[in-house]
Design an enzyme around this catalytic site. Sequence first.
Site, PDB file in Angstrom:
ATOM      1  N   SER A  10       7.671  -6.197  12.372  1.00  0.00           N
ATOM      2  CA  SER A  10       7.377  -4.814  12.321  1.00  0.00           C
ATOM      3  C   SER A  10       6.935  -4.421  13.641  1.00  0.00           C
ATOM      4  O   SER A  10       5.876  -4.815  14.223  1.00  0.00           O
ATOM      5  CB  SER A  10       6.357  -4.779  11.280  1.00  0.00           C
ATOM      6  OG  SER A  10       5.711  -3.391  11.588  1.00  0.00           O
ATOM      7  N   ASP A 177       5.759  -7.540   2.330  1.00  0.00           N
ATOM      8  CA  ASP A 177       5.161  -6.750   3.305  1.00  0.00           C
ATOM      9  C   ASP A 177       3.603  -6.792   3.412  1.00  0.00           C
ATOM     10  O   ASP A 177       3.151  -6.046   2.623  1.00  0.00           O
ATOM     11  CB  ASP A 177       5.783  -5.259   3.730  1.00  0.00           C
ATOM     12  CG  ASP A 177       5.384  -4.719   4.872  1.00  0.00           C
ATOM     13  OD1 ASP A 177       4.742  -5.099   5.725  1.00  0.00           O
ATOM     14  OD2 ASP A 177       5.798  -3.181   4.741  1.00  0.00           O
TER      15      ASP A 177
HETATM   16  C1  DX5 Z   1       1.406  -2.006   6.515  1.00  0.00           C
HETATM   17  C2  DX5 Z   1       2.836  -2.045   6.965  1.00  0.00           C
HETATM   18  C3  DX5 Z   1       3.589  -3.263   7.234  1.00  0.00           C
HETATM   19  C4  DX5 Z   1       2.686  -3.899   8.674  1.00  0.00           C
HETATM   20  C5  DX5 Z   1       2.798  -5.590   8.415  1.00  0.00           C
HETATM   21  O1  DX5 Z   1       1.168  -0.954   5.995  1.00  0.00           O
HETATM   22  O2  DX5 Z   1       3.704  -1.426   5.978  1.00  0.00           O
HETATM   23  O3  DX5 Z   1       4.866  -3.311   7.609  1.00  0.00           O
HETATM   24  O4  DX5 Z   1       3.544  -3.803   9.705  1.00  0.00           O
HETATM   25  O5  DX5 Z   1       1.960  -6.088   9.190  1.00  0.00           O
HETATM   26  P1  DX5 Z   1       1.275  -7.507   9.295  1.00  0.00           P
HETATM   27  O6  DX5 Z   1       2.398  -8.663   9.358  1.00  0.00           O
HETATM   28  O7  DX5 Z   1       0.365  -7.367  10.479  1.00  0.00           O
HETATM   29  O8  DX5 Z   1       0.351  -7.547   8.018  1.00  0.00           O
HETATM   30 ZN    ZN Z   2       6.226  -1.835   6.494  1.00  0.00          ZN
END
Ligand code: DX5
Ligand code: ZN
Length: 217
Positions: A10, A177
């Site tokens: 992401s 996610d």
């Molecule tokens: C959060 C997003 C995610 C985020 C995940 O609202 O939808 O896609 O980028 O990030 P990590 O892996 O850092 O939890």
């Molecule tokens: Zn996301």
Amino acid sequence: MMNSIIVSPSILSADYSNFAASISEIDEAKAQWIHIDVMDGCFVPNLTFGAPLIRALRPKTKAIFDVHLMIKTPGVFLQEFAQAGADVITFHYEAEIHCHKYLTEIRSLGLKAGIAIVPSTPCSVLEEVLPLIDIALIMTVNPGFGGQTLIPECLEKVKKLSAMREKAKLNFRISVDGGINEQTAKLAKAAGADTLVTGAAFFGNSDKSGFINRVQG
Ligand code: DX5
Ligand code: ZN
């Protein structure tokens, strides 16, 4: 049939002064997908970027653009994101009354259609739309920010959804996610997830291709 495991880094956790360099890092690590978190400051308490960034990044990579809309009224923006170069568009069940209509529209634009649910939404609400989706995205944190800790109860929903998928004889992807790292990826895969979004853990790792291999493995 089991889907292969896909890791979708992401860019919420990328270098905002140089997205093109972050895209190259993802390509060099051989991740096939790039997760793009669109936030409107209304559906979630944070703002990120919109279709213009996707359009600007599209010529930089052949990777699949996995666009996650955390916005109200996502239906209004589908054509714009499709034209900008999205390959997958996922919107939130909680944000849209007419999920059936817009999932169908995403597919008719030639894209993969995804639906997402936040931690407090049960996966049972997805039952009627399962034949219309290519991806179900189970948020494993409350959306809005990267770098949070995975909520373990959300993996129970992954298990339930995986059973629903099997019962319905469908093969949509199950994406997780939020808070995915090498350890939680194992738990998510064991629960039935085949698509792993990872922001902070990917960009925080100096050995990015090793990280992708281990998460995928
Ligand atoms: C959060 C997003 C995610 C985020 C995940 O609202 O939808 O896609 O980028 O990030 P990590 O892996 O850092 O939890
Ligand atoms: Zn996301």
